[in-house]
Enzyme design. Structure first.
Site, PDB file in Angstrom:
ATOM      1  CG  ASP A   1      60.809  96.394  33.003  1.00 48.69           C
ATOM      2  OD1 ASP A   1      59.738  95.839  32.714  1.00 48.69           O
ATOM      3  OD2 ASP A   1      61.328  97.271  32.297  1.00 48.69           O
TER       4      ASP A   1
ATOM      5  CG  ASP B   1      62.770 100.951  31.989  1.00 46.91           C
ATOM      6  OD1 ASP B   1      62.627 101.546  30.893  1.00 46.91           O
ATOM      7  OD2 ASP B   1      62.067  99.988  32.330  1.00 46.91           O
TER       8      ASP B   1
ATOM      9  CG  ASP C   1      60.699  95.502  26.494  1.00 43.18           C
ATOM     10  OD1 ASP C   1      60.814  95.555  25.264  1.00 43.18           O
ATOM     11  OD2 ASP C   1      60.199  94.533  27.091  1.00 43.18           O
TER      12      ASP C   1
END
Length: 225
Positions: free
Chosen positions: A8, A173, A10
């Site tokens: 991922d 995240d 961001d």
């Protein structure tokens, strides 16, 4: 034997919250509302996307504030515009990320990005951070008709990198990343150094990544043999 590590963007590779919140606050300022979001206290909101930031800001307005109908739909493209013009002012890679990418590549692993950020913005940010050339594939929110947690963007990232789904895993995240990995039938390592930190353990990932220094060893364990 080499495999594929999919990241991922961001909140995983880079802390982009400061620039994201600045873009949302620019929209609020344009309406004369001031800075409704705090770049530190509201970092977690930033990683849930532009519309989430706008809604969080609007929710903090006094009860007698009247917004025009469709304010969110008007402000969202403006937010993307502000963000695209100042995409890497405060954004930084997390400690050890770049070195980990190099070590993974040296070990023969393929690398890819799978993000719910619009693809053009993701490409721009990766270039600004100086790491675009590390990734053999980059799948954004609008690359396919679907986005995470649908497994197809993840599958496309692995395929685009020339890898095999069964020899891949995701580094993320959020709960979206947890659900994406589950839907794709792969393991996920969630980072413990983002805004939510160790609290992500509640999602029962196969691993919690305390620091990027630990990632090459984890990849060796998960992808070897």
């Amino acid at each position: 034997m080499a495999g594929t590590v999919v990241f991922d963007l961001d909140g995983t590779l880079a802390d982009t919250s400061g620039d994201l919140i600045a873009a949302a606050n620019a929209c609020f300022h344009a309406r004369g509302l001031g800075a409704l979001l705090d770049p530190v206290e509201d970092a977690l909101i930033a990683f849930h996307g532009g519309r989430a930031m706008l809604r969080a800001g609007y929710a903090r307005l006094p009860g007698d504030t009247i917004l025009p109908p469709g304010a969110e739909d008007e402000d969202y493209p403006r937010l993307l515009g502000h963000y695209g013009q100042a995409i890497a002012i405060h954004t930084r890679l997390y400690p050890g990320a770049e070195a980990a990418l190099d070590r993974l590549a040296d070990a023969g692993h393929r690398l890819a990005v799978c993000t719910n950020k619009p693809a053009a913005l993701a490409e721009t940010l990766l270039r600004e951070l100086g790491i675009r050339d590390r990734f053999a594939a980059m799948i954004g929110a609008d690359t396919l008709p679907v986005r995470k947690p649908d497994p197809r963007p993840y599958q496309a990232a692995v395929q685009g990198a020339g890898g095999a789904l069964g020899r891949s895993f995701l580094v993320g995240d959020t709960e979206t990343d947890r659900k994406t990995a589950t839907a794709a039938g792969v393991r996920v390592a969630l980072v413990a150094f983002g805004p939510e930190g160790a609290g992500l353990a509640r999602l029962a990932p196969e691993a919690m990544l305390r620091h990027y220094d630990d990632l090459p060893e984890l990849a060796e364990e998960w992808l070897a043999g």
